[in-house]
Design an enzyme around this catalytic site. Structure first.
Site, PDB file in Angstrom:
ATOM      1  N   LEU A   1      24.623  -3.717  18.927  1.00  0.00           N
ATOM      2  CA  LEU A   1      24.608  -2.564  17.833  1.00  0.00           C
ATOM      3  C   LEU A   1      24.886  -3.479  16.524  1.00  0.00           C
ATOM      4  CD1 LEU A   1      24.903   0.058  16.673  1.00  0.00           C
ATOM      5  CD2 LEU A   1      27.108   0.084  17.148  1.00  0.00           C
TER       6      LEU A   1
ATOM      7  N   VAL B   1      28.255 -10.074  19.887  1.00  0.00           N
ATOM      8  CA  VAL B   1      27.654  -8.914  20.838  1.00  0.00           C
ATOM      9  C   VAL B   1      28.434  -7.807  20.679  1.00  0.00           C
ATOM     10  CG1 VAL B   1      26.799  -8.609  23.102  1.00  0.00           C
ATOM     11  CG2 VAL B   1      26.845 -10.706  22.092  1.00  0.00           C
ATOM     12  N   GLU B   2      27.773  -6.759  20.003  1.00  0.00           N
ATOM     13  CA  GLU B   2      28.748  -5.484  19.740  1.00  0.00           C
ATOM     14  C   GLU B   2      28.179  -4.343  20.252  1.00  0.00           C
ATOM     15  OE1 GLU B   2      30.233  -3.190  15.727  1.00  0.00           O
ATOM     16  OE2 GLU B   2      28.949  -5.001  15.588  1.00  0.00           O
ATOM     17  N   CYS B   3      29.081  -3.528  21.005  1.00  0.00           N
ATOM     18  CA  CYS B   3      28.920  -2.287  21.601  1.00  0.00           C
ATOM     19  C   CYS B   3      27.620  -2.252  22.691  1.00  0.00           C
ATOM     20  CB  CYS B   3      28.708  -1.200  20.596  1.00  0.00           C
ATOM     21  SG  CYS B   3      30.209  -0.878  19.671  1.00  0.00           S
TER      22      CYS B   3
END
Length: 280
Positions: free
Chosen positions: A128, A169-171
């Protein structure tokens, strides 16, 4: 033990970590920490408390580097700061010259490739990307299905090919990053993507409990928001008291002023009564 390096700007320095260290720690399964800092005070606190890495706005690099001279620092560019690859590259070089160890950019693969081609350690962003959230249907977890997780894996490979060293590296679904991590050379900075990341990243305000409505993946180990609210309330009380006392004539009073020496006021009044202007 701190490593001796030369910065991109050609200055001798010492760092707690190098890019080679990040890769070695990834291979060995050593977890690292990263925290955001808005200024030198926050950066100094991170360094003093043994946080491995600090991420900052690229324009704050001089202040932050002075406050945390040996901590690995990533200078971050925003989506709209630099419109062209040339502008992004020039800004990245300025930031690296001032002591940044890596450059974060949320821009596309061509920008990442351009920066990496000049020998900069570049960090991208996968999963995300909040400013691009409309493309994935809003703020949500990415990689909850096998099909989407596979597309994410392919994005990692494209990022590798562009020359990136790392990625925020998000959500991302926990299992997706757990499977992708060992299959990529990218050093992963997990925020809301579980413990599968090589580096666990969180924002200072989330860690310190300074957010009114924190995201689900945030955990607070402090309660700075309550302190900030109490400080604001105390400030309001003080300002209100000042205004009311001035309006009522209660301030300034005898306890907060200095008068003339005894008898000097009458002498002064008599002198004023006798005074005549030189020019009429």
């Amino acid at each position: 033990m701190a490593k001796n390096i030369y910065t991109y700007g050609g200055h001798p320095a010492r760092r707690n970590l190098t890019v080679a260290c990040l890769r070695a720690n990834k291979a060995a399964g050593v977890k690292m920490t990263q925290v955001s800092a808005l200024n030198g005070d926050e950066a100094a606190a991170c360094a003093a408390m043994g946080i491995d890495m600090i991420t900052i706005a690229d324009v704050d690099i001089v202040e932050v580097r002075a406050a945390a001279p040996e901590t690995f620092v990533t200078g971050s560019q925003t989506m709209v700061q630099y419109m062209t690859e040339d502008e992004a590259l020039a800004a990245a070089i300025r930031c690296a010259e001032a002591g940044a160890d890596a450059i974060y950019t949320p821009r596309g693969l061509k920008t990442i490739e351009r920066l990496a081609g000049e020998g900069l350690a570049v960090q991208g962003h996968l999963g995300l990307v909040p400013r691009k959230s409309t493309l994935v249907g809003g703020l949500r977890t990415v990689g909850k299905t096998a099909e989407e997780a596979l597309r994410l894996f392919q994005d990692f490979k494209r990022l590798e090919d562009a020359g990136a060293v790392a990625a925020e590296v998000e959500c991302v679904a926990v299992e997706a990053l757990q499977e992708i991590g060992p299959r990529t050379s990218i050093v992963t900075h997990s925020i809301g993507a579980g413990s599968g990341g090589d580096i666990i990243f969180s924002f200072m305000e989330d860690i310190c409990g300074d957010v009114e409505d924190p995201p689900r993946h945030a955990k607070a180990w402090g309660d700075v928001l309550s302190i900030r609210k109490a400080l604001a309330a105390e400030r309001e009380k003080a300002l209100t008291g000042f205004r009311e006392d001035v309006q009522s004539g209660a301030f300034p009073d005898a306890a907060h002023t200095v008068g003339m020496a005894p008898g000097e006021e009458n002498k002064f009044k008599e002198a004023l009564d006798r005074w005549t202007p030189v020019h009429q």
